[in-house]
Design a protein around this motif. Structure first.
Motif, PDB file in Angstrom:
ATOM      1  N   ARG A 240       0.838  -1.198   0.000  1.00 39.80           N
ATOM      2  CA  ARG A 240       0.000   0.000   0.000  1.00 39.80           C
ATOM      3  C   ARG A 240       0.874   1.248   0.000  1.00 39.80           C
ATOM      4  N   LEU A 241       0.533   2.201  -0.865  1.00 34.58           N
ATOM      5  CA  LEU A 241       1.221   3.484  -0.916  1.00 34.58           C
ATOM      6  C   LEU A 241       0.432   4.485  -0.078  1.00 34.58           C
ATOM      7  N   VAL A 242       1.054   4.975   1.011  1.00 34.09           N
ATOM      8  CA  VAL A 242       0.357   5.843   1.956  1.00 34.09           C
ATOM      9  C   VAL A 242       1.098   7.178   2.052  1.00 34.09           C
ATOM     10  N   PRO A 243       0.424   8.311   1.838  1.00 31.48           N
ATOM     11  CA  PRO A 243       1.090   9.608   2.006  1.00 31.48           C
ATOM     12  C   PRO A 243       1.534   9.812   3.450  1.00 31.48           C
ATOM     13  N   VAL A 244       2.711  10.406   3.615  1.00 26.00           N
ATOM     14  CA  VAL A 244       3.220  10.674   4.966  1.00 26.00           C
ATOM     15  C   VAL A 244       2.556  11.940   5.478  1.00 26.00           C
ATOM     16  N   ASP A 248      -3.864  12.081   6.757  1.00 23.62           N
ATOM     17  CA  ASP A 248      -4.322  10.955   5.941  1.00 23.62           C
ATOM     18  C   ASP A 248      -4.838   9.855   6.871  1.00 23.62           C
ATOM     19  N   PRO A 249      -6.093   9.424   6.731  1.00 24.85           N
ATOM     20  CA  PRO A 249      -6.667   8.433   7.662  1.00 24.85           C
ATOM     21  C   PRO A 249      -5.928   7.101   7.654  1.00 24.85           C
ATOM     22  N   GLU A 250      -5.441   6.657   6.487  1.00 25.78           N
ATOM     23  CA  GLU A 250      -4.753   5.369   6.408  1.00 25.78           C
ATOM     24  C   GLU A 250      -3.406   5.434   7.119  1.00 25.78           C
ATOM     25  N   PHE A 307       6.152   9.425   0.860  1.00 24.60           N
ATOM     26  CA  PHE A 307       5.207   8.322   1.039  1.00 24.60           C
ATOM     27  C   PHE A 307       5.855   7.190   1.826  1.00 24.60           C
ATOM     28  N   HIS A 308       5.001   6.368   2.434  1.00 24.28           N
ATOM     29  CA  HIS A 308       5.411   5.086   2.992  1.00 24.28           C
ATOM     30  C   HIS A 308       4.790   3.986   2.137  1.00 24.28           C
ATOM     31  N   GLN A 309       5.637   3.067   1.666  1.00 20.13           N
ATOM     32  CA  GLN A 309       5.125   1.871   0.997  1.00 20.13           C
ATOM     33  C   GLN A 309       5.067   0.766   2.042  1.00 20.13           C
TER      34      GLN A 309
END
Length: 485
Positions: A240-244, A248-250, A307-309
């Motif tokens: 999953r690619l998550v914005p740092v 961002d809820p994720e 981002f965090h992958q």
């Protein structure tokens, strides 16, 4: 320098001049003074072909996801492993070539050719003696009974009980020899006239007709990585690619699990003391970023920024790759993973996933076509492994031109610090030529340095601003704001 805020293009231009970031701290090594010069390295994913060791890692992951547990062994994982197979890539190429040449010949033919070539080279200087197992039977008999003590010892020595080879069983054969023999037999069976004989019975291979539709081209990285898993696969892996961003809820919902994984990694792999692995340190190091979030119409769908992958295995995070997505590249910042899964070589696997991800972004944004791996240190084995991801380039520390790493290695073998650009007339095209145009932020106002200078009486200001301008280049100096108090 401390970067309060950076546009994606500003940081792209900075790393193309040898800068890197750690959180909001942005630094550039003094290349000609440090004991271990750090050269910025980038890989070219569009031409990237996985090496033999890379393929092993991908197959190991696929096997684990499909069947479950695999033999873990004693496996220590680096951010991107450097394996001995890569260091002898030329030998692999030779082996592959020999496999092709030997498809239509028997093993005895191979041995005869080896002996013939040995005879040709005889007399050209000292040669290694041919191993006895490759000598024809009569020649072996003569050698064995020639009266030489060493030869007699080899024949008459009998293994002690429980040691040595079991003479009651057939001799072992190498897997490579078995594969060649199977291939030869298969070709014999497929031949319409039976054994592969030429028109005069000389043992020549006949023409096998037009090439088959099946292509012998090597599998691409995507083919190896995204090979379909069966429905009853033992494990499920999701990236999953998550914005740092704590907005961002994720990212926010997975923060505690991600932080716990970071602590486990730092304590186990790097043996950091617990007081250095707090939430404040984690946030400052891997969650705080100076990059502004940008989503231009001609950019990738995810936009530019940090981002965090996250690598989720069966609903649990086992690794996190910290990356920056910039106008021309994906820049790898850091990787931390669960040490319990180090047998999967997650450092190598994540690097290959990031290379594949860069190719995916390139399809959306054509100018985004490079994968930056941070710094390459030729004299340090822990950093030298990055050179195995090819084709790749190193950044010349004087002209800031990219040079293929293969051209750089001979110079780096002779000297730790080198001007890598082979053109003696080349210069830094973005060098600072008008320091007066450096943009300064002072007392909540933006002004060129030439105006700011008139208000100051401190002569040391000149040296600081001139150094800043030379290190960031004229383009960034005119766009970025240098804070002066």
């Amino acid at each position: 320098m401390w970067a309060h805020s950076l546009t994606a293009q500003d940081y792209q231009d900075l790393i193309d001049r040898g800068w890197r970031r750690s959180g909001k701290y942005v630094y550039k090594p003094v290349m000609n003074q440090t004991c271990c010069p750090q050269y910025t390295i980038r890989c070219r994913p569009l031409q990237f072909q996985p090496s033999k060791s890379h393929k092993k890692v991908l197959k190991k992951m696929l096997k684990f996801l499909t069947k479950g547990e695999i033999a873990k062994g004693n496996c220590e994982d680096a951010p991107m492993d450097s394996l001995v197979e890569d260091a002898v890539a030329g030998d692999f190429a030779l082996i592959n070539k020999l496999d092709i040449q030997c498809d239509l010949t028997t093993l005895s033919d191979d041995l005869k050719q080896s002996l013939a070539s040995a005879e040709k080279t005889k007399g050209r200087g000292p040669q290694k003696e041919e191993p006895e197992e490759f000598a024809p039977a009569p020649q072996r008999e003569e050698k064995l009974w020639s009266g030489e003590p060493s030869q007699l010892m080899k024949v008459l020595t009998v293994p002690k009980p429980g040691k040595g080879a079991d003479l009651s069983k057939p001799p072992c054969r190498k897997a490579k020899e078995i594969r060649k023999e199977r291939k030869r037999l298969k070709l014999v069976q497929q031949s319409p006239t039976g054994p592969l004989r030429g028109p005069q019975g000389q043992g020549q291979a006949p023409s096998l007709g037009p090439p088959k539709a099946k292509c012998n081209q090597p599998k691409s990285l995507e083919d190896l990585m995204f090979d379909s898993l069966p429905e009853d696969a033992a494990h499920k892996l999701e990236v999953r690619l998550v914005p740092v961003s704590f907005e961002d809820p994720e990212f926010k919902s997975s923060f505690s699990q991600s932080f716990a994984l970071y602590v486990k990694y730092q304590l186990t792999v790097h043996q950091d003391p617990p007081e250095e692995c707090g939430q404040t340190e984690f946030t400052r190091f891997l969650c705080s970023s100076p990059l502004e979030v940008e989503k231009p119409p001609d950019g990738p769908e995810c936009g530019y920024g940090s981002f965090h992958q996250q690598y989720w295995l069966d609903g649990k995070i086992i690794a996190v790759g910290v990356i920056d997505i910039l106008p021309s590249c994906v820049s790898s910042v850091y990787l931390y993973y669960d040490p319990d899964y180090s047998f999967l070589s997650l450092g190598v696997y994540s690097a290959l996933r990031e290379i594949a991800f860069t190719k995916q972004l390139h399809e959306e944004t054509s100018q985004l076509s490079y994968y930056y791996m941070g710094f390459y240190i030729h004299s340090c084995s822990k950093m030298k492994y990055k050179g195995q991801y090819r084709p790749s380039d190193l950044l010349c520390p004087e002209t800031y031109a990219w040079v293929p790493i293969g051209q750089c290695l001979p110079s780096l073998d002779n000297s730790k610090y080198c001007r890598l650009n082979p053109d003696p007339a080349a210069v830094d095209e973005d060098r600072s030529q008008e320091p007066g145009r450096v943009q300064v932020f002072h007392k909540k106002a933006i002004m060129p340095y030439s105006v700011y200078k008139q208000q100051q009486k401190d002569p040391s200001e000149d040296a600081v601003v001139l150094q800043y301008a030379s290190l960031v280049g004229q383009s960034c100096a005119e766009r970025m704001l240098l804070f002066r108090n």
